[in-house]
Design a protein around this motif. Structure first.
Motif, PDB file in Angstrom:
ATOM      1  N   VAL A  10     -13.149  38.189  -6.185  1.00  0.00           N
ATOM      2  CA  VAL A  10     -12.566  37.357  -5.130  1.00  0.00           C
ATOM      3  C   VAL A  10     -13.276  36.012  -5.058  1.00  0.00           C
ATOM      4  CG1 VAL A  10     -12.211  37.166  -2.629  1.00  0.00           C
ATOM      5  CG2 VAL A  10     -11.753  39.331  -3.797  1.00  0.00           C
ATOM      6  N   ARG A  11     -14.599  36.020  -5.196  1.00  0.00           N
ATOM      7  CA  ARG A  11     -15.361  34.773  -5.104  1.00  0.00           C
ATOM      8  C   ARG A  11     -14.969  33.800  -6.203  1.00  0.00           C
ATOM      9  NH1 ARG A  11     -21.576  35.799  -5.007  1.00  0.00           N
ATOM     10  NH2 ARG A  11     -21.148  36.250  -7.214  1.00  0.00           N
ATOM     11  N   GLY A  12     -14.535  34.316  -7.351  1.00  0.00           N
ATOM     12  CA  GLY A  12     -14.114  33.452  -8.442  1.00  0.00           C
ATOM     13  C   GLY A  12     -12.696  32.943  -8.308  1.00  0.00           C
ATOM     14  N   ARG A  13     -11.991  33.346  -7.260  1.00  0.00           N
ATOM     15  CA  ARG A  13     -10.600  32.933  -7.046  1.00  0.00           C
ATOM     16  C   ARG A  13     -10.513  32.141  -5.744  1.00  0.00           C
ATOM     17  NH1 ARG A  13      -6.675  36.084  -9.413  1.00  0.00           N
ATOM     18  NH2 ARG A  13      -5.286  34.584  -8.398  1.00  0.00           N
ATOM     19  N   ARG A  14     -10.596  30.810  -5.860  1.00  0.00           N
ATOM     20  CA  ARG A  14     -10.589  29.991  -4.645  1.00  0.00           C
ATOM     21  C   ARG A  14      -9.258  30.060  -3.903  1.00  0.00           C
ATOM     22  NH1 ARG A  14     -13.998  24.479  -6.219  1.00  0.00           N
ATOM     23  NH2 ARG A  14     -15.929  25.567  -6.812  1.00  0.00           N
ATOM     24  N   ASP A  15      -8.170  30.309  -4.628  1.00  0.00           N
ATOM     25  CA  ASP A  15      -6.890  30.447  -3.945  1.00  0.00           C
ATOM     26  C   ASP A  15      -6.895  31.679  -3.041  1.00  0.00           C
ATOM     27  OD1 ASP A  15      -7.099  32.036  -6.228  1.00  0.00           O
ATOM     28  OD2 ASP A  15      -4.923  32.075  -6.572  1.00  0.00           O
ATOM     29  N   LEU A  16      -7.466  32.790  -3.534  1.00  0.00           N
ATOM     30  CA  LEU A  16      -7.557  33.986  -2.704  1.00  0.00           C
ATOM     31  C   LEU A  16      -8.486  33.769  -1.511  1.00  0.00           C
ATOM     32  CD1 LEU A  16      -7.759  36.901  -5.320  1.00  0.00           C
ATOM     33  CD2 LEU A  16      -5.771  36.131  -4.013  1.00  0.00           C
ATOM     34  N   ILE A  17      -9.590  33.080  -1.730  1.00  0.00           N
ATOM     35  CA  ILE A  17     -10.534  32.817  -0.644  1.00  0.00           C
ATOM     36  C   ILE A  17      -9.863  32.020   0.462  1.00  0.00           C
ATOM     37  CG2 ILE A  17     -12.624  31.553  -0.003  1.00  0.00           C
ATOM     38  CD1 ILE A  17     -13.793  32.318  -2.712  1.00  0.00           C
ATOM     39  N   ALA A  18      -9.090  30.996   0.104  1.00  0.00           N
ATOM     40  CA  ALA A  18      -8.422  30.164   1.110  1.00  0.00           C
ATOM     41  C   ALA A  18      -7.438  30.983   1.938  1.00  0.00           C
ATOM     42  CB  ALA A  18      -7.705  29.002   0.429  1.00  0.00           C
ATOM     43  N   VAL A  19      -6.661  31.846   1.275  1.00  0.00           N
ATOM     44  CA  VAL A  19      -5.696  32.670   2.001  1.00  0.00           C
ATOM     45  C   VAL A  19      -6.410  33.662   2.908  1.00  0.00           C
ATOM     46  CG1 VAL A  19      -3.850  34.374   1.754  1.00  0.00           C
ATOM     47  CG2 VAL A  19      -3.940  32.418   0.206  1.00  0.00           C
ATOM     48  N   GLY A  33      -5.052  41.466 -10.142  1.00  0.00           N
ATOM     49  CA  GLY A  33      -4.753  42.454 -11.162  1.00  0.00           C
ATOM     50  C   GLY A  33      -4.645  43.845 -10.569  1.00  0.00           C
ATOM     51  N   PRO A  34      -3.814  44.728 -11.151  1.00  0.00           N
ATOM     52  CA  PRO A  34      -3.620  46.073 -10.592  1.00  0.00           C
ATOM     53  C   PRO A  34      -4.899  46.905 -10.564  1.00  0.00           C
ATOM     54  CG  PRO A  34      -2.576  45.873 -12.758  1.00  0.00           C
ATOM     55  CD  PRO A  34      -2.960  44.496 -12.334  1.00  0.00           C
ATOM     56  N   GLU A  35      -5.819  46.648 -11.506  1.00  0.00           N
ATOM     57  CA  GLU A  35      -7.063  47.415 -11.545  1.00  0.00           C
ATOM     58  C   GLU A  35      -8.007  47.050 -10.402  1.00  0.00           C
ATOM     59  OE1 GLU A  35      -7.866  43.555 -13.443  1.00  0.00           O
ATOM     60  OE2 GLU A  35      -6.238  45.029 -13.547  1.00  0.00           O
ATOM     61  N   MET A  36      -7.747  45.876  -9.760  1.00  0.00           N
ATOM     62  CA  MET A  36      -8.590  45.421  -8.654  1.00  0.00           C
ATOM     63  C   MET A  36      -7.851  45.458  -7.328  1.00  0.00           C
ATOM     64  SD  MET A  36     -11.519  44.642 -10.009  1.00  0.00           S
ATOM     65  CE  MET A  36     -12.250  43.737  -8.663  1.00  0.00           C
ATOM     66  N   ARG A  37      -6.622  45.952  -7.311  1.00  0.00           N
ATOM     67  CA  ARG A  37      -5.776  45.790  -6.123  1.00  0.00           C
ATOM     68  C   ARG A  37      -6.355  46.501  -4.903  1.00  0.00           C
ATOM     69  NH1 ARG A  37      -0.567  46.278  -8.237  1.00  0.00           N
ATOM     70  NH2 ARG A  37      -0.447  43.998  -8.376  1.00  0.00           N
ATOM     71  N   GLY A  38      -6.875  47.700  -5.069  1.00  0.00           N
ATOM     72  CA  GLY A  38      -7.446  48.407  -3.932  1.00  0.00           C
ATOM     73  C   GLY A  38      -8.598  47.644  -3.319  1.00  0.00           C
ATOM     74  N   ARG A  39      -9.497  47.125  -4.157  1.00  0.00           N
ATOM     75  CA  ARG A  39     -10.640  46.380  -3.636  1.00  0.00           C
ATOM     76  C   ARG A  39     -10.223  45.062  -2.996  1.00  0.00           C
ATOM     77  NH1 ARG A  39     -14.152  47.639  -8.932  1.00  0.00           N
ATOM     78  NH2 ARG A  39     -12.044  48.255  -9.581  1.00  0.00           N
ATOM     79  N   VAL A  40      -9.261  44.376  -3.605  1.00  0.00           N
ATOM     80  CA  VAL A  40      -8.777  43.138  -3.002  1.00  0.00           C
ATOM     81  C   VAL A  40      -8.097  43.435  -1.668  1.00  0.00           C
ATOM     82  CG1 VAL A  40      -7.192  41.192  -3.269  1.00  0.00           C
ATOM     83  CG2 VAL A  40      -8.579  41.927  -5.202  1.00  0.00           C
TER      84      VAL A  40
END
Length: 407
Positions: free
Chosen positions: A213-222, A337-344
């Motif tokens: 998540v930290r590497g995805r600034r778009d996700l952080i903003a949302v 990604g689907p492999e990270m969906r639960g954690r996200v």
């Protein structure tokens, strides 16, 4: 609008959610009103109950996201829903028997919050397994439509039910309704699920999700926008009870009607989102405009002079609120990604609900210090500022330009 319902497994999930969510809203209204009665209409006590219900989200949601990536999501949802039914039954028994005290409600609020913290990441990630990636926006919107249809029916039923038979039977109704979810999950065909490979047990999986998540600034903003709007703006669990009881002097049926009017807007917004979800991918601009519109509508509703005007003004508030939340959730689901969906999803739940333990007492304090309408006005203003700040962050990241280019 109803594309996901062509999938049998999703139909079973959908029907179970319809029944269960009515019971959930009946319990929510009854629980708020029970606390209000036991505490002598103390807004701070109501805020404490809300805080205890959402405190486990702060403690467990990230771990629950890891569990959702590791476990069979269907079986996990069955186990958690069974626990929720048990909690409702215990609270109903205490209430009907006359043995209930405020501390009982507080403890059981925390128990319910623990089950909910485990349930939400698994259930939201499971939706993608039911329908597949292409129908995620449509399925998410239909889930919101179920939630908000129940939000129309449940509070109204609870308001009149409390008046006729008392709060305790509303808890029993929720315990029974939860069995519909368990039955739907049990009847699904596991071989027709779009399952991602389960993550193996390993150390550092929460940190791995955090790095992602930290590497995805778009996700952080949302996620930041979701946090500020949910924590400061979407505080109706506390603020509507305070406005109904302390500002307009109504009883439980008056509180239930305000919740129903808010839900009329949220239901309309969820159906519009479901239709939009079959035609295009979720849009950043829609999310930002909905967040700002929600804040503006909330400021307006805080100045409504009469009970009727206040209730009618809640309809556009609900429409903007669910449009924002649905689009934000669809964006996050579609961009990970689907492999990270639960954690996200664990991070998303933390962003949406993690501020509630502080928001409940904060709303109660603001209502006592500045008047029962003040949490709505302040929360609306914070939501507008957060939408503008998020727009600036996403503009620098280029998300808005890519959103426009993809039209």
């Amino acid at each position: 609008m109803f594309a996901s319902l062509w999938i049998r497994n999703y139909r079973l999930f959908f029907v179970g959610q319809v029944v269960s969510n009515v019971g959930t809203w009946m319990q929510r209204i009854a629980q708020d009103w029970l606390v209000f009665q036991l505490s002598g209409h103390d807004a701070v006590a109501l805020g404490v109950a809300v805080a205890l219900q959402f405190a486990p989200t702060v403690l467990l949601s990230l771990w629950a996201g890891v569990l959702a990536d590791r476990a069979d999501k269907r079986r996990l949802c069955i186990a958690v829903q069974s626990g929720i039914a048990l909690q409702a039954g215990v609270l109903g028994l205490l209430d009907v028997s006359g043995a209930v005290g405020l501390w009982h409600v507080y403890v059981l609020c925390f128990v319910l919050g623990t089950f909910s913290a485990l349930d939400v990441p698994a259930r939201q990630a499971f939706v993608a397994e039911i329908v597949g990636d292409a129908l995620i926006p449509n399925a998410v919107a239909l889930n919101y439509s179920v939630f908000n249809l129940a939000r129309i029916v449940g509070p109204a039923m609870a308001g009149f039910g409390i008046t006729w038979v008392g709060t305790g039977w509303m808890f029993f109704a929720n315990a029974v309704s939860t069995s519909a979810v368990v039955a739907g999950l049990a009847l699904m065909e596991p071989g027709k699920l779009f399952r991602a490979s389960a993550a193996g047990r390993a150390k550092g999986q929460v940190r791995e999700g955090l790095r992602y998540v930290r590497g995805r600034r778009d996700l952080i903003a949302v996620l930041l926008l979701v946090f500020f709007v949910s924590t400061f703006g979407n505080t109706f669990a506390t603020s509507l009870a305070v406005v109904a009881g302390n500002v307009f002097g109504t009883q439980a049926d008056g509180y239930g009607l305000l919740s129903t009017l808010l839900a009329v807007g949220t239901f309309a917004g969820s159906l519009l989102s479901a239709r939009r979800g079959t035609r295009s991918s979720p849009r950043v601009r829609v999310m930002l405009l909905a967040a700002a519109g929600f804040g503006a509508a909330e400021v307006v509703v805080s100045f409504m002079p009469t009970y009727v005007a206040f209730g009618i003004a809640l309809v556009p508030v609900g429409l903007a609120s669910v449009t924002f939340l649905n689009t934000a959730l669809s964006l996050v689901q579609a961009r990970c990604g689907p492999e990270m969906r639960g954690r996200v999803m664990g991070f998303y739940v933390l962003a949406q609900l993690g501020g509630y333990p502080a928001a409940g007492p904060m709303v109660g304090w603001m209502a006592e210090m500045f008047g029962g309408r003040s949490p709505l006005c302040i929360g609306g203003a914070v939501s507008i500022i957060a939408a503008l700040a998020c727009a600036a962050m996403l503009s620098r990241h280029g998300a808005i330009r890519s959103d426009l280019a993809s039209r």
